[in-house]
Scaffold this motif. Structure first.
Motif, PDB file in Angstrom:
ATOM      1  N   UNK A   3       0.835  -1.202   0.000  1.00 54.84           N
ATOM      2  CA  UNK A   3       0.000   0.000   0.000  1.00 54.84           C
ATOM      3  C   UNK A   3       0.866   1.247   0.000  1.00 54.84           C
ATOM      4  N   UNK A   4       1.930   1.242   0.805  1.00 53.49           N
ATOM      5  CA  UNK A   4       2.845   2.391   0.851  1.00 53.49           C
ATOM      6  C   UNK A   4       3.495   2.623  -0.516  1.00 53.49           C
ATOM      7  N   UNK A   5       3.848   1.536  -1.202  1.00 54.71           N
ATOM      8  CA  UNK A   5       4.461   1.638  -2.525  1.00 54.71           C
ATOM      9  C   UNK A   5       3.477   2.235  -3.536  1.00 54.71           C
ATOM     10  N   UNK A   6       2.226   1.789  -3.513  1.00 52.30           N
ATOM     11  CA  UNK A   6       1.218   2.315  -4.435  1.00 52.30           C
ATOM     12  C   UNK A   6       0.947   3.785  -4.154  1.00 52.30           C
ATOM     13  N   UNK A   7       0.848   4.154  -2.882  1.00 53.40           N
ATOM     14  CA  UNK A   7       0.629   5.551  -2.520  1.00 53.40           C
ATOM     15  C   UNK A   7       1.798   6.411  -2.982  1.00 53.40           C
ATOM     16  N   UNK A   8       3.015   5.925  -2.798  1.00 51.65           N
ATOM     17  CA  UNK A   8       4.197   6.662  -3.246  1.00 51.65           C
ATOM     18  C   UNK A   8       4.205   6.788  -4.770  1.00 51.65           C
ATOM     19  N   UNK A   9       3.808   5.740  -5.475  1.00 50.94           N
ATOM     20  CA  UNK A   9       3.755   5.806  -6.938  1.00 50.94           C
ATOM     21  C   UNK A   9       2.739   6.848  -7.403  1.00 50.94           C
ATOM     22  N   UNK A  10       1.597   6.908  -6.758  1.00 51.78           N
ATOM     23  CA  UNK A  10       0.602   7.924  -7.105  1.00 51.78           C
ATOM     24  C   UNK A  10       1.134   9.334  -6.821  1.00 51.78           C
ATOM     25  N   UNK A  11       1.813   9.488  -5.698  1.00 51.38           N
ATOM     26  CA  UNK A  11       2.361  10.797  -5.340  1.00 51.38           C
ATOM     27  C   UNK A  11       3.469  11.214  -6.304  1.00 51.38           C
TER      28      UNK A  11
ATOM     29  N   UNK B 137      10.243  11.795 -16.635  1.00 46.64           N
ATOM     30  CA  UNK B 137      10.459  10.348 -16.584  1.00 46.64           C
ATOM     31  C   UNK B 137      11.511   9.985 -17.624  1.00 46.64           C
ATOM     32  N   UNK B 138      12.439   9.091 -17.244  1.00 53.29           N
ATOM     33  CA  UNK B 138      13.439   8.624 -18.201  1.00 53.29           C
ATOM     34  C   UNK B 138      13.438   7.102 -18.240  1.00 53.29           C
ATOM     35  N   UNK B 139      13.799   6.560 -19.386  1.00 57.30           N
ATOM     36  CA  UNK B 139      13.975   5.124 -19.556  1.00 57.30           C
ATOM     37  C   UNK B 139      12.682   4.338 -19.470  1.00 57.30           C
TER      38      UNK B 139
ATOM     39  N   UNK C 232       5.693   4.879 -19.064  1.00 58.68           N
ATOM     40  CA  UNK C 232       5.905   5.812 -17.958  1.00 58.68           C
ATOM     41  C   UNK C 232       5.689   5.133 -16.608  1.00 58.68           C
ATOM     42  N   UNK C 233       4.733   4.225 -16.543  1.00 59.85           N
ATOM     43  CA  UNK C 233       4.415   3.610 -15.260  1.00 59.85           C
ATOM     44  C   UNK C 233       5.519   2.673 -14.763  1.00 59.85           C
ATOM     45  N   UNK C 234       6.300   2.108 -15.669  1.00 58.41           N
ATOM     46  CA  UNK C 234       7.417   1.262 -15.239  1.00 58.41           C
ATOM     47  C   UNK C 234       8.443   2.107 -14.493  1.00 58.41           C
ATOM     48  N   UNK C 235       8.800   3.255 -15.065  1.00 54.24           N
ATOM     49  CA  UNK C 235       9.753   4.146 -14.410  1.00 54.24           C
ATOM     50  C   UNK C 235       9.230   4.673 -13.097  1.00 54.24           C
ATOM     51  N   UNK C 236       7.948   5.026 -13.068  1.00 57.42           N
ATOM     52  CA  UNK C 236       7.355   5.528 -11.828  1.00 57.42           C
ATOM     53  C   UNK C 236       7.317   4.436 -10.771  1.00 57.42           C
ATOM     54  N   UNK C 237       6.957   3.218 -11.162  1.00 53.84           N
ATOM     55  CA  UNK C 237       6.867   2.114 -10.197  1.00 53.84           C
ATOM     56  C   UNK C 237       8.223   1.768  -9.610  1.00 53.84           C
ATOM     57  N   UNK C 238       9.254   1.704 -10.447  1.00 55.86           N
ATOM     58  CA  UNK C 238      10.591   1.381  -9.944  1.00 55.86           C
ATOM     59  C   UNK C 238      11.111   2.508  -9.064  1.00 55.86           C
TER      60      UNK C 238
END
Length: 125
Positions: A5-13, A26-28, A32-38
């Motif tokens: 949950x903390x990871x998902x909240x951080x990804x949204x933020x 965003x790079x690489x 876009x969501x892959x870079x944001x998730x990592x």
């Protein structure tokens, strides 16, 4: 479950910060969501492991500045997470300058606080 949950909240933020703050891109990655998730994963791990120690070490300066130095600590951790994501995985975010990172850390903190208030504490899940 709390970390997920903390990871998902951080990804949204982080996604909100990329959308709102100029100078954060965003790079690489394929999408876009892959870079944001990592990047969010690395930022969450840093917030769990290193952030409490830095908060303790910077406590005198934080008290003197009435809590404003806490934003500088968040900004430095954002830089660290960006550097780690870029160097280890080749994805993440590019930070143009300190002011952009400072604004992004404020946006990430505010959006995280709002989303956490809506969904409740991560320990309850």
């Amino acid at each position: 479950m709390g970390f997920l949950i903390r990871w998902i909240v951080t990804a949204l933020a982080v996604a909100a910060a990329i959308w709102i703050v100029p100078g954060i891109d965003i790079i690489g990655g394929d999408s876009a969501w892959v870079g944001i998730a990592i990047f969010a994963l690395i930022l969450s791990l840093i917030n769990i492991s290193i952030k409490p120690l830095l908060q303790l070490l910077s406590l005198p300066v934080t008290v003197i500045t009435l809590g404003l130095f806490y934003l500088v600590v968040n900004t430095l951790l954002l830089y660290l997470a960006a550097w780690l994501a870029n160097s280890l995985f080749g994805v993440g975010i590019f930070i143009e300058g300190f002011f952009s990172a400072f604004l992004a850390s404020i946006v990430i903190s505010v959006v995280s606080a709002i989303v956490n208030a809506i969904i409740g504490p991560a320990d309850a899940a």
